[in-house]
Scaffold this motif. Structure first.
Motif, PDB file in Angstrom:
ATOM      1  N   ARG A  29      -8.920   0.561  -7.806  1.00 11.88           N
ATOM      2  CA  ARG A  29      -8.668  -0.526  -6.860  1.00 11.88           C
ATOM      3  C   ARG A  29      -8.837  -0.036  -5.416  1.00 11.88           C
ATOM      4  O   ARG A  29      -9.442  -0.705  -4.581  1.00 11.88           O
ATOM      5  CB  ARG A  29      -7.249  -1.067  -7.054  1.00 11.88           C
ATOM      6  N   THR A  30      -8.349   1.165  -5.144  1.00 14.84           N
ATOM      7  CA  THR A  30      -8.491   1.746  -3.808  1.00 14.84           C
ATOM      8  C   THR A  30      -9.960   1.989  -3.480  1.00 14.84           C
ATOM      9  O   THR A  30     -10.411   1.714  -2.360  1.00 14.84           O
ATOM     10  CB  THR A  30      -7.697   3.062  -3.720  1.00 14.84           C
ATOM     11  N   TYR A  90      -8.573  -5.595 -13.204  1.00 14.84           N
ATOM     12  CA  TYR A  90      -7.249  -5.996 -13.672  1.00 14.84           C
ATOM     13  C   TYR A  90      -7.302  -6.475 -15.114  1.00 14.84           C
ATOM     14  O   TYR A  90      -6.429  -6.139 -15.926  1.00 14.84           O
ATOM     15  CB  TYR A  90      -6.658  -7.084 -12.779  1.00 14.84           C
ATOM     16  N   ILE A 101      -2.490   2.508 -15.456  1.00 17.28           N
ATOM     17  CA  ILE A 101      -2.087   1.933 -14.171  1.00 17.28           C
ATOM     18  C   ILE A 101      -2.467   2.874 -13.029  1.00 17.28           C
ATOM     19  O   ILE A 101      -2.957   2.430 -11.985  1.00 17.28           O
ATOM     20  CB  ILE A 101      -0.578   1.605 -14.175  1.00 17.28           C
ATOM     21  N   HIS A 102      -2.281   4.173 -13.232  1.00 18.17           N
ATOM     22  CA  HIS A 102      -2.665   5.167 -12.217  1.00 18.17           C
ATOM     23  C   HIS A 102      -4.176   5.116 -11.965  1.00 18.17           C
ATOM     24  O   HIS A 102      -4.620   5.060 -10.820  1.00 18.17           O
ATOM     25  CB  HIS A 102      -2.240   6.561 -12.701  1.00 18.17           C
ATOM     26  N   MET A 117       1.361   6.486  -7.017  1.00 23.57           N
ATOM     27  CA  MET A 117       0.313   7.438  -7.408  1.00 23.57           C
ATOM     28  C   MET A 117       0.866   8.858  -7.451  1.00 23.57           C
ATOM     29  O   MET A 117       0.533   9.632  -8.352  1.00 23.57           O
ATOM     30  CB  MET A 117      -0.875   7.363  -6.454  1.00 23.57           C
ATOM     31  N   LYS A 137     -12.219  -6.438  -8.499  1.00 23.90           N
ATOM     32  CA  LYS A 137     -10.794  -6.218  -8.755  1.00 23.90           C
ATOM     33  C   LYS A 137     -10.303  -7.112  -9.894  1.00 23.90           C
ATOM     34  O   LYS A 137      -9.468  -6.677 -10.697  1.00 23.90           O
ATOM     35  CB  LYS A 137      -9.986  -6.432  -7.480  1.00 23.90           C
ATOM     36  N   ASN A 185      -5.185   1.792 -10.327  1.00 26.66           N
ATOM     37  CA  ASN A 185      -4.817   1.777  -8.917  1.00 26.66           C
ATOM     38  C   ASN A 185      -5.800   2.610  -8.093  1.00 26.66           C
ATOM     39  O   ASN A 185      -6.165   2.226  -6.981  1.00 26.66           O
ATOM     40  CB  ASN A 185      -3.388   2.288  -8.734  1.00 26.66           C
ATOM     41  N   SER A 229       2.126   1.628  -3.464  1.00 23.04           N
ATOM     42  CA  SER A 229       1.017   2.092  -4.295  1.00 23.04           C
ATOM     43  C   SER A 229       0.818   3.592  -4.118  1.00 23.04           C
ATOM     44  O   SER A 229       0.604   4.323  -5.092  1.00 23.04           O
ATOM     45  CB  SER A 229      -0.247   1.326  -3.917  1.00 23.04           C
ATOM     46  N   TRP A 230       0.882   4.057  -2.886  1.00 23.87           N
ATOM     47  CA  TRP A 230       0.717   5.477  -2.586  1.00 23.87           C
ATOM     48  C   TRP A 230       1.833   6.292  -3.246  1.00 23.87           C
ATOM     49  O   TRP A 230       1.589   7.333  -3.850  1.00 23.87           O
ATOM     50  CB  TRP A 230       0.726   5.674  -1.070  1.00 23.87           C
ATOM     51  N   GLU A 284       0.825  -1.211   0.000  1.00 23.22           N
ATOM     52  CA  GLU A 284       0.000   0.000   0.000  1.00 23.22           C
ATOM     53  C   GLU A 284       0.857   1.258   0.000  1.00 23.22           C
ATOM     54  O   GLU A 284       0.508   2.248  -0.630  1.00 23.22           O
ATOM     55  CB  GLU A 284      -0.963  -0.003   1.195  1.00 23.22           C
TER      56      GLU A 284
END
Length: 151
Positions: A95-96, A116, A88-89, A33, A112, A92, A29-30, A26
């Motif tokens: 996904r969040t 994907y 991807i951004h 972003m 999810k 993601n 991931s953050w 995570e």
């Protein structure tokens, strides 16, 4: 009277769940972003500047314009980076949102999984379009080809 003490961890220390080992996905991931957001701002504004400001505006964007741009590997890589980072951004981020709002584990897994698949398929198709685009296909009717194609 019994007094209980509560210890609050130092905010600057890294938080890990009990039993968690390895990479904090995570946090990565953050960080992704933030980095991809900055890169996307540069890529998108560069794209808009070249296509709209330096060109003839929206009216100047046609098949021949895209064909001429994608004949240059620099613009292929530029558009590829925009495609990959944007998808991807965005994936993601979705996904969040799924993690935040899907309460049922099975629903979360299905959503999810669909996300994907959609991101991967779109990245593959977009990459194929960018690198296999041929504005001057052999055997095409010459009157249908852009003016820069050799007869």
């Amino acid at each position: 009277m019994s007094t209980s003490t509560t210890s609050i961890p130092d905010p600057s220390t890294r938080y890990r769940r009990r039993g968690q080992r390895g990479v904090n996905a995570e946090m990565l991931s953050w960080m992704f972003m933030r980095a991809s957001g900055v890169l996307l701002v540069i890529l998108v504004f560069g794209h808009l500047f070249v296509n709209l400001w330096l060109g003839l505006g929206v009216k100047g964007i046609d098949f021949a314009f895209v064909g001429g741009k994608w004949a240059n590997p620099f613009w292929q890589v530029w558009d590829l980076l925009m495609l990959w980072l944007g998808l991807i951004h965005g994936g993601n981020g979705v996904r969040t949102i799924i993690n935040d709002y899907a309460r049922n584990d099975r629903l979360r897994l299905v959503l999810k999984g669909l996300l994907y698949v959609a991101v991967v398929v779109t990245i593959i198709l977009g990459t194929l379009v960018i690198f296999t685009f041929d504005p001057c296909p052999t055997g095409a009717e010459p009157s249908l080809l852009p003016s820069f194609c050799e007869g």
